[in-house]
Structures are given as structure tokens and as C-alpha cells.
Design an enzyme around this catalytic site. Structure first.
Site, mmCIF file in Angstrom:
data_model
loop_
_atom_site.group_PDB
_atom_site.id
_atom_site.type_symbol
_atom_site.label_atom_id
_atom_site.label_comp_id
_atom_site.label_asym_id
_atom_site.label_seq_id
_atom_site.Cartn_x
_atom_site.Cartn_y
_atom_site.Cartn_z
ATOM 1 N N GLY A 1 0.764 -1.245 0.000
ATOM 2 C CA GLY A 1 0.000 0.000 0.000
ATOM 3 C C GLY A 1 0.793 1.294 0.000
ATOM 4 O O GLY A 1 0.306 2.321 -0.463
ATOM 5 N N GLU B 1 3.933 4.135 6.110
ATOM 6 C CA GLU B 1 2.748 3.284 5.988
ATOM 7 C C GLU B 1 1.620 4.051 5.313
ATOM 8 O O GLU B 1 1.499 5.269 5.475
ATOM 9 C CB GLU B 1 2.350 2.820 7.411
ATOM 10 N N ASP B 2 0.796 3.337 4.554
ATOM 11 C CA ASP B 2 -0.283 4.018 3.841
ATOM 12 C C ASP B 2 -1.371 4.527 4.781
ATOM 13 O O ASP B 2 -1.763 5.686 4.719
ATOM 14 C CB ASP B 2 -0.876 3.113 2.752
ATOM 15 N N ASP C 1 -5.502 2.119 10.433
ATOM 16 C CA ASP C 1 -6.925 1.785 10.569
ATOM 17 C C ASP C 1 -7.148 1.353 12.023
ATOM 18 O O ASP C 1 -7.310 2.194 12.901
ATOM 19 C CB ASP C 1 -7.240 0.699 9.536
ATOM 20 N N GLY D 1 -4.806 0.010 13.783
ATOM 21 C CA GLY D 1 -3.523 0.264 14.420
ATOM 22 C C GLY D 1 -2.715 -1.005 14.671
ATOM 23 O O GLY D 1 -1.545 -0.932 15.027
ATOM 24 N N ASP E 1 -5.642 -0.257 -2.007
ATOM 25 C CA ASP E 1 -6.419 -1.157 -2.857
ATOM 26 C C ASP E 1 -7.694 -1.634 -2.179
ATOM 27 O O ASP E 1 -7.867 -1.499 -0.957
ATOM 28 C CB ASP E 1 -5.590 -2.396 -3.171
HETATM 29 P P1 IMP Z 1 -4.669 -1.797 10.606
HETATM 30 O O1 IMP Z 1 -3.763 -2.880 11.008
HETATM 31 O O2 IMP Z 1 -6.115 -2.117 10.911
HETATM 32 O O3 IMP Z 1 -4.287 -0.438 11.122
HETATM 33 O O4 IMP Z 1 -4.692 -1.747 9.047
HETATM 34 C C1 IMP Z 1 -3.705 -1.268 8.335
HETATM 35 C C2 IMP Z 1 -3.722 -1.849 6.931
HETATM 36 O O5 IMP Z 1 -5.044 -2.168 6.435
HETATM 37 C C3 IMP Z 1 -3.215 -0.778 6.028
HETATM 38 O O6 IMP Z 1 -1.828 -0.853 5.928
HETATM 39 C C4 IMP Z 1 -3.909 -1.085 4.734
HETATM 40 O O7 IMP Z 1 -3.148 -1.986 3.989
HETATM 41 C C5 IMP Z 1 -5.209 -1.733 5.117
HETATM 42 N N1 IMP Z 1 -6.321 -0.772 5.082
HETATM 43 C C6 IMP Z 1 -7.024 -0.292 6.131
HETATM 44 N N2 IMP Z 1 -7.994 0.554 5.742
HETATM 45 C C7 IMP Z 1 -7.893 0.629 4.393
HETATM 46 C C8 IMP Z 1 -8.638 1.350 3.390
HETATM 47 O O8 IMP Z 1 -9.573 2.127 3.629
HETATM 48 N N3 IMP Z 1 -8.235 1.144 2.099
HETATM 49 C C9 IMP Z 1 -7.219 0.307 1.775
HETATM 50 N N4 IMP Z 1 -6.506 -0.365 2.669
HETATM 51 C C10 IMP Z 1 -6.837 -0.221 3.975
HETATM 52 MG MG MG Z 2 -0.727 -1.382 4.408
#
Ligand code: IMP
Ligand code: MG
Length: 186
Positions: A50, A105-106, A109, A111, A165
């Protein structure tokens, strides 16, 4: 001119100039904060897949010398849903011990991903460790993670484009767009 907006796109949240301006501001801030650093000491670690476009734009706007490396983690299995479980798929090439590491990091969400990475790198004893996320969804955070640089806080919608994506689609759209909920709510 330009790529037609896919039918799955609900609306454009952040257009190209808005993203580019913010990435420039982030690069300026990072360049100021790491002023005087040596190339071999400063390592940007992009989280695949991402962050690849964001990292490319950010890195090219830095005025301080730096190295680029990557790490790959498992993503959600093609759906807009967090499992909380994170798996390391590909590690960095560089040894991060004693280096100034900036995780790129992109999106933050829940975390879980960034927290996992932060702990992983912390255990490797870098000289310093910081994080630079382009996007954050504050309403979705489940765990605390140190975030040093942030592009934009966004609402709780699934976004695509500029590297992000849905089921490995829409990554190369030049803007960041919200998907129509029917696309990911099955
Ligand atoms: P976390 O571990 O829940 O913080 O998620 C992080 C990862 O989920 C990011 O690095 C993204 O790859 C993916 N992600 C979370 N939300 C989105 C979104 O809205 N669009 C695309 N990818 C997302
Ligand atoms: Mg990611």
C-alpha cells in the site's frame, strides 16, 4: 485527459493536488527534523504494497540523504475487515540496528499493523524509530501507536487509490477515493 473514474468509486476524497501538497509539507517537516543526517544512517521502510506510491513521492521530495527499504505484511484477505492478526511476509534487507528508521505506511486503521511493526523494529535497537502514515481513520483505532507524521485524518470509509487497494484493485488511481459501500459490504 486522465483515467476515467471507475464505477465502483463513490466520491473522490483527496484529489491529486491536495495529496501532493500535503506530501510536500510532510517531506519538508521530515527533512527539517533529520537535518544533517548521513545517508547510511537514515532508512525509510515502506510497508508493501500500500505505501509504494506514497513512499516514492515522499522520498523524492526529501532534501536529506536517505536509503529506501521495504517490508511486506499480510493484508486482510481481500475484504474490508480487520482480523488483528499480522504476519511478516518479507523482511527488510538492511540491518536496522543503530539506524534512524522511519516506517512509511499508507493508512492507520485499527492500528494493529503499525503496532506490530513498531514493536518489531524497536526490538532491533535502531538509533531512533518514527512513523509516517499518509492516512488515519481515528474512528477505527483499537490500539495506541506512536504516529509522528500524518498526512490526513479521514472518516470511516474504505478508500482506494494512490497505492491503496480493495482486493488488489484501484491501486494506481492518482487520487484517493471512497468506494461505494456495496462494493465491499457483501
Ligand atoms: P490496521 O492494522 O487495521 O491499522 O490496518 C492497516 C492496513 O489495512 C493498512 O496498511 C492497509 O493496507 C489496510 N487498510 C485499512 N484501511 C484501508 C482502506 O480504507 N483502504 C485500503 N486499505 C486499507
Ligand atoms: Mg498497508
Amino acid at each position: 485527459m486522465g483515467v476515467p473514474v471507475p464505477d465502483s468509486v463513490d466520491y473522490i476524497l483527496l484529489d491529486e493536488p491536495t495529496i501532493q501538497n500535503r506530501v510536500q509539507e510532510m517531506a519538508d517537516q521530515i527533512s527539517a527534523d533529520y537535518h544533517g543526517i548521513r545517508n547510511e544512517d537514515f532508512l525509510l521502510v515502506g510497508v508493501l504494497k500500500g505505501s509504494f506510491i506514497y513512499l516514492a513521492d515522499l522520498a523524492r521530495r526529501l532534501t536529506v540523504p536517505h536509503r529506501v527499504d521495504f517490508i511486506a505484511l499480510s493484508s486482510y484477505a481481500d475484504k474490508a475487515e480487520a482480523t488483528g492478526a499480522v504476519r511478516l511476509i518479507m523482511d527488510t534487507r538492511a540491518d536496522v540496528a543503530g539506524k534512524h528508521v522511519l516506517i512509511v505506511e499508507d493508512i492507520l486503521d485499527t492500528g494493529y499493523t503499525l503496532r506490530y511493526l513498531y514493536r518489531l523494529f524497536e526490538a532491533r535497537e535502531p538509533a531512533s524509530l518514527r512513523t509516517a502514515a499518509l492516512l488515519s481513520k481515528p474512528d477505527r483505532h483499537k490500539v495506541e501507536v506512536p504516529l509522528h507524521y500524518l498526512g490526513f485524518s479521514i472518516p470511516d470509509v474504505w478508500v482506494v487509490g494512490y497505492g491503496l487497494d480493495y482486493a488488489d484493485r484501484f491501486r494506481t488511481l492518482p487520487y484517493i477515493a471512497a468506494l461505494k459501500p456495496r462494493v465491499y459490504q457483501k
